[in-house]
Structures are given as C-alpha cells and as structure tokens.
Design a protein around this motif. Sequence first.
Motif, PDB file in Angstrom:
ATOM      1  N   LYS A   1      45.826  37.428  38.954  1.00  0.00           N
ATOM      2  CA  LYS A   1      45.614  38.370  37.520  1.00  0.00           C
ATOM      3  C   LYS A   1      46.969  38.336  36.752  1.00  0.00           C
ATOM      4  N   SER A   2      48.214  38.469  37.382  1.00  0.00           N
ATOM      5  CA  SER A   2      49.463  38.620  36.955  1.00  0.00           C
ATOM      6  C   SER A   2      49.895  37.127  36.002  1.00  0.00           C
ATOM      7  N   PHE A   3      49.482  35.929  36.748  1.00  0.00           N
ATOM      8  CA  PHE A   3      49.786  34.744  36.096  1.00  0.00           C
ATOM      9  C   PHE A   3      49.034  34.568  34.963  1.00  0.00           C
ATOM     10  N   GLU A   4      47.692  35.187  34.951  1.00  0.00           N
ATOM     11  CA  GLU A   4      46.897  35.275  33.621  1.00  0.00           C
ATOM     12  C   GLU A   4      47.401  36.081  32.583  1.00  0.00           C
ATOM     13  N   GLU A   5      47.941  37.079  32.971  1.00  0.00           N
ATOM     14  CA  GLU A   5      48.576  38.097  32.127  1.00  0.00           C
ATOM     15  C   GLU A   5      49.637  37.749  31.327  1.00  0.00           C
ATOM     16  N   THR A   6      50.695  37.019  31.980  1.00  0.00           N
ATOM     17  CA  THR A   6      51.951  36.771  31.587  1.00  0.00           C
ATOM     18  C   THR A   6      51.941  35.217  31.080  1.00  0.00           C
ATOM     19  N   LYS A   7      50.833  34.575  30.900  1.00  0.00           N
ATOM     20  CA  LYS A   7      50.949  32.855  30.625  1.00  0.00           C
ATOM     21  C   LYS A   7      51.386  32.963  29.112  1.00  0.00           C
ATOM     22  N   ASP A   8      51.597  33.727  28.269  1.00  0.00           N
ATOM     23  CA  ASP A   8      51.960  33.868  26.843  1.00  0.00           C
ATOM     24  C   ASP A   8      53.403  33.649  26.882  1.00  0.00           C
ATOM     25  N   ILE A   9      53.978  34.069  28.153  1.00  0.00           N
ATOM     26  CA  ILE A   9      55.466  34.190  28.078  1.00  0.00           C
ATOM     27  C   ILE A   9      55.978  32.775  28.953  1.00  0.00           C
ATOM     28  N   PHE A  10      55.032  32.860  30.069  1.00  0.00           N
ATOM     29  CA  PHE A  10      55.492  31.617  30.962  1.00  0.00           C
ATOM     30  C   PHE A  10      54.654  30.415  31.077  1.00  0.00           C
ATOM     31  N   GLY A  11      53.521  30.537  30.446  1.00  0.00           N
ATOM     32  CA  GLY A  11      52.594  29.183  30.429  1.00  0.00           C
ATOM     33  C   GLY A  11      51.694  29.439  31.757  1.00  0.00           C
ATOM     34  N   ASP A  12      50.497  28.579  31.711  1.00  0.00           N
ATOM     35  CA  ASP A  12      49.628  28.511  32.936  1.00  0.00           C
ATOM     36  C   ASP A  12      50.586  28.403  34.302  1.00  0.00           C
ATOM     37  N   ALA A  13      50.114  28.913  35.346  1.00  0.00           N
ATOM     38  CA  ALA A  13      50.836  28.798  36.737  1.00  0.00           C
ATOM     39  C   ALA A  13      49.807  28.377  37.729  1.00  0.00           C
ATOM     40  N   PRO A  14      49.128  27.383  37.721  1.00  0.00           N
ATOM     41  CA  PRO A  14      48.280  26.898  38.760  1.00  0.00           C
ATOM     42  C   PRO A  14      49.060  26.176  39.773  1.00  0.00           C
ATOM     43  N   ASN A  15      50.212  25.869  39.573  1.00  0.00           N
ATOM     44  CA  ASN A  15      50.943  25.296  40.927  1.00  0.00           C
ATOM     45  C   ASN A  15      51.534  26.283  41.645  1.00  0.00           C
ATOM     46  N   THR A  16      51.851  27.466  40.833  1.00  0.00           N
ATOM     47  CA  THR A  16      52.570  28.455  41.482  1.00  0.00           C
ATOM     48  C   THR A  16      51.501  29.394  42.379  1.00  0.00           C
ATOM     49  N   LEU A  17      50.172  29.457  41.712  1.00  0.00           N
ATOM     50  CA  LEU A  17      49.334  30.114  42.347  1.00  0.00           C
ATOM     51  C   LEU A  17      48.848  29.378  43.661  1.00  0.00           C
ATOM     52  N   LYS A  18      48.999  27.935  43.640  1.00  0.00           N
ATOM     53  CA  LYS A  18      48.915  27.255  44.826  1.00  0.00           C
ATOM     54  C   LYS A  18      49.928  27.568  46.084  1.00  0.00           C
ATOM     55  N   ALA A  19      51.263  27.625  45.708  1.00  0.00           N
ATOM     56  CA  ALA A  19      52.026  28.033  46.303  1.00  0.00           C
ATOM     57  C   ALA A  19      51.720  29.306  46.992  1.00  0.00           C
ATOM     58  N   VAL A  20      51.382  30.372  46.295  1.00  0.00           N
ATOM     59  CA  VAL A  20      51.160  31.709  46.969  1.00  0.00           C
ATOM     60  C   VAL A  20      50.127  31.547  48.009  1.00  0.00           C
ATOM     61  N   LYS A  21      48.935  30.656  47.839  1.00  0.00           N
ATOM     62  CA  LYS A  21      47.873  30.449  48.529  1.00  0.00           C
ATOM     63  C   LYS A  21      48.230  29.819  50.070  1.00  0.00           C
ATOM     64  N   LEU A  22      49.237  28.926  49.804  1.00  0.00           N
ATOM     65  CA  LEU A  22      49.534  28.132  51.075  1.00  0.00           C
ATOM     66  C   LEU A  22      50.702  29.089  51.705  1.00  0.00           C
ATOM     67  N   PHE A  23      51.382  29.607  51.035  1.00  0.00           N
ATOM     68  CA  PHE A  23      52.500  30.539  51.741  1.00  0.00           C
ATOM     69  C   PHE A  23      51.853  31.544  52.542  1.00  0.00           C
ATOM     70  N   THR A  24      50.984  32.394  51.812  1.00  0.00           N
ATOM     71  CA  THR A  24      50.357  33.450  52.819  1.00  0.00           C
ATOM     72  C   THR A  24      49.488  32.925  53.773  1.00  0.00           C
ATOM     73  N   LYS A  25      48.885  31.818  53.541  1.00  0.00           N
ATOM     74  CA  LYS A  25      48.184  31.237  54.841  1.00  0.00           C
ATOM     75  C   LYS A  25      48.897  31.022  56.085  1.00  0.00           C
ATOM     76  N   ASP A  26      50.268  30.486  55.823  1.00  0.00           N
ATOM     77  CA  ASP A  26      51.205  30.194  56.907  1.00  0.00           C
ATOM     78  C   ASP A  26      51.553  31.360  57.412  1.00  0.00           C
ATOM     79  N   ILE A  27      51.868  32.571  56.599  1.00  0.00           N
ATOM     80  CA  ILE A  27      52.361  33.728  57.153  1.00  0.00           C
ATOM     81  C   ILE A  27      51.355  34.445  58.156  1.00  0.00           C
ATOM     82  N   GLU A  28      50.117  34.245  57.631  1.00  0.00           N
ATOM     83  CA  GLU A  28      48.972  34.669  58.618  1.00  0.00           C
ATOM     84  C   GLU A  28      48.701  33.852  59.738  1.00  0.00           C
ATOM     85  N   LYS A  29      48.925  32.532  59.700  1.00  0.00           N
ATOM     86  CA  LYS A  29      48.585  31.907  60.798  1.00  0.00           C
ATOM     87  C   LYS A  29      49.660  31.283  61.962  1.00  0.00           C
ATOM     88  N   GLU A  30      50.994  31.484  61.463  1.00  0.00           N
ATOM     89  CA  GLU A  30      52.058  30.995  62.153  1.00  0.00           C
ATOM     90  C   GLU A  30      52.680  32.295  62.950  1.00  0.00           C
TER      91      GLU A  30
END
Length: 460
Positions: free
Chosen positions: A78-107
């Motif tokens: 939601k935040s990436f969508e709301e701020t894309k007028d300033i920072f542009g789209d952020a699909p790669n950053t969202l991917k990072a969030v998904k992988l990072f949080t998965k590691d925090i849960e699994k490791e």
Amino acid sequence: MLQIIITLIFIVLVAIIISCKKLKSPKRRSEEIGFYLKAGKVSRILKVLERIDFWLKSYFNLRLVPLRRKKMIKVCKKSFEETKDIFGDAPNTLKAVKLFTKDIEKEEFSLFGVIFAKQISYTNIEFRKRLANFFRQNPDAVHIKVEKCISILGFPRAGTTLLFNLFAVDQDSRALKYWEISNFGDFTQLPPNEQESRSNNHIRHSQTVTKFNKINQIAPGLFEEFTKSHYTSPTEYEEELLILMQSFVLQLFLVGCPRFRQWFSEPNKSEAYIYLKRYLQYLEFGWKPKSHWVFKAPTHLVFLQDAMKTLPNAKFVVPHRHPNVVIPSICKLFSSLFAILYRDRCFDTRKIGPFVSNLLGSAIQQLIDVNKTPLKSKFYHLSYDDLVKNPIPTMKNLYQKLELHYSDDIEKRILDYLKENPQGKHGRAEYKIEDYGITNDEIEQQFKEYIDIYINKKLY
C-alpha cells in the motif's frame, strides 16, 4: 482477585522458565560446537523473554512477538503504491520485503532479531511516506542536483572510514551524520540547516541518542562488539548505506537470510537509488556545502552502475588493502551482529567467509571492468598503507588530484583528528580466519587479478 491473577501469571512464567532451562540448543558434534555463535550479551529481562520465546517456538511454533508477515507485506504494498508519484513503482523492493520477511520467519532469529527486523521494516515505510510528503509540499526540491561530490568506495575495513573522516574535517564540505540519516529518530518535515547539523542541535539527534541508549541497555553486546570493528554513535559521520537500508537494501541481515541474499546479489537496485537521490535532495534543501559533499558506501561497489547513474558528477576514491586482511575483519563484524540477531548456538560462522568472499569478489570485478573503460577517469586509487603511514602527504595528493582546495586549516584539523582517534581507540576485534569457513589460499586464488593490479603492482 487481582492478586490471584498476578500469582497465577507468576507461576506460569516460572514454569516456563524452568521448562526452558531443559530446552537446549541443537546438538552439535564436539569438534563443530566452536563454529556456532554463542548468544551475545543482553539484559537479564531480555534473557528471560528469549527463553519464553524459545519455549513457545519449540512447543507451539509461536513467537512472543510475531512478525505478522502478511500484514507487513500488505502495508508495504500500500505504501509503495501511495508514494509512486515521488519514487516510481517499486516491484523489486516489494519482492525484497517478501523474501526478507520469509527468512526472518523461517530462520533461527532470536526474539531481539525479530523485533529489530520488524521495527526496521515499519520505520522504513513511515520514512518513505514522510519523505514523499516533503516533496509534495516542496515540489521544487525534486529539481535539486547534488552536483559536486566525493564518494569513497573500496573494501570495507580497507581504510574507508578513516579516509571518510579525514575528508569530512574540511569545513567547506558536508558529510552525512548518523542521526541525519538513520531511522532511530523521527523523520522531520524540514531537514536540519547548517547550524543544526554542525552543532547536533536537532530533535532527531536527541531521539537517536535516546534510541541508542535503549538498545545498549537491552543488548549491550551489540554495540560493545560491533564498535571494535566499526565505531558507531549518533554524531559520527556515517555511510549512506543507512539510506539504502530504508529501501530494504538490508546488508546487515544478508548472511542469515538465504532467500533475501539471492535478491541482493541480483543487479539493478535502481528503486533503492531513486530513494537515495530523493533523500539527498531533501538534505540539500536544508543546506548545501560551500564546496562539495563527501559520501562513503562500499556497498556502491556491488551496484556500481546504479551508483554512477545516481551520482553522475561524483569522483570515486578507492583505498586498497590486501583481501587476506580485509575479509576476516568483515567476517568478524558480521558475526558480532549475528550473535545478537540469531538464537544461541544456531548460526554457523563458517557460512560467513564464503559469503563475504563471493560478495566482494563480484563487487571488485565491477571495479576492475569499469577501470578498463574511459570511465576510469572518475576513479582515484590509493594504498591503505600510504593512508595510515603518511596521512598528510596522501591527503594533499588526493586534494590535488580531485581539484579541491587544500589549506593549513584542513591540515590542522586532520592532525587533530588523528591525534584524538588513534587506531584501536575503541578496542580491537579478535578473530581467526579459520572460524569463517575460508582460507587465505582460497582468498588469494579468488582475488588473484585484484591483488596483482592493486596490491602488488599498484597499477593506478
């Protein structure tokens, strides 16, 4: 009735703690036990909470403080969508969030590690929103150009911090201070002006100091060990990695996060560098140095093309030191972090050496390749030994090459800094390369071309 409830809670907690004492870390062969990190020094309260968390995870697969991964991903999206007028789209950053949080849960992250990761993630989102609001309220700021700047690259532990601080004494320059760029203090709608920045007289500074003190009370082992390798305090000059981290370029977590590490190793971090550009514009809106900016981030070597695009007018200064000295020191820095972020005896330090070696090998290859092109004119090289043994002639030479004004005042400030900050002032980290799953011979082989060009022959 209240007394009965309190008594029952107390009995349950005692029972949990007693049960936890019977729970042991995973069994290791006697010859391997030394490679698994012993938990770092934490407060008594946190020790108790870690035991409770261990018990809940072991028997019920629950955490005392759950990460709530799905909710976090939803908030980030939601935040990436709301701020894309300033920072542009952020699909790669969202991917990072998904992988990072998965590691925090699994490791096998500790309770402190989960809380720390959760706090960083949500603070990153808050900073992103507030920075976007700043540009909406000050639309002209988006046109600010960070023009003249020096950016220090090179291996971590190769004299980059010393060089950074020696450049920063120049009163006509500006370097980033920890409190100005960390997320330990609240993001302020107006950036600090020159007087506030130089005197540290700003609300973000006081908030950062408070947060530092709290963390030091809860987990004293974190700063105690970390600062032996890299001294950190709210008023110290700090690298812009702290800004990139706000776009989830979370280098400090890499060793223990295999899924996230794969994302980090992939090229193209343009989304994070757009955020970095906006943050630097925000800071320059507060005040612009008379002469030049001084930046420092060895991480830029990993994403060199993005760094050069974001800082098109930068001149890059690269100190060189033998990888056999640098790599074990970096490994020690990572291990000091993971002694707090991971559970007791759950992190194998032999993972660190190959990871660090491969990461730096990939980064340094980019430097070797770019220095075979016309872009090599943007890079200025020096020896770590020259910097340490002959700092004044080395700095004079660099100022001349970089076409900067060198003065008696700068030289006096350099000498004052060196006198006040001798090597080893904050303690010396002790380590053996054998602890990190790599040998000197393997390092020599992997960095053969680099050693030949920059260490032995000094072809620069």
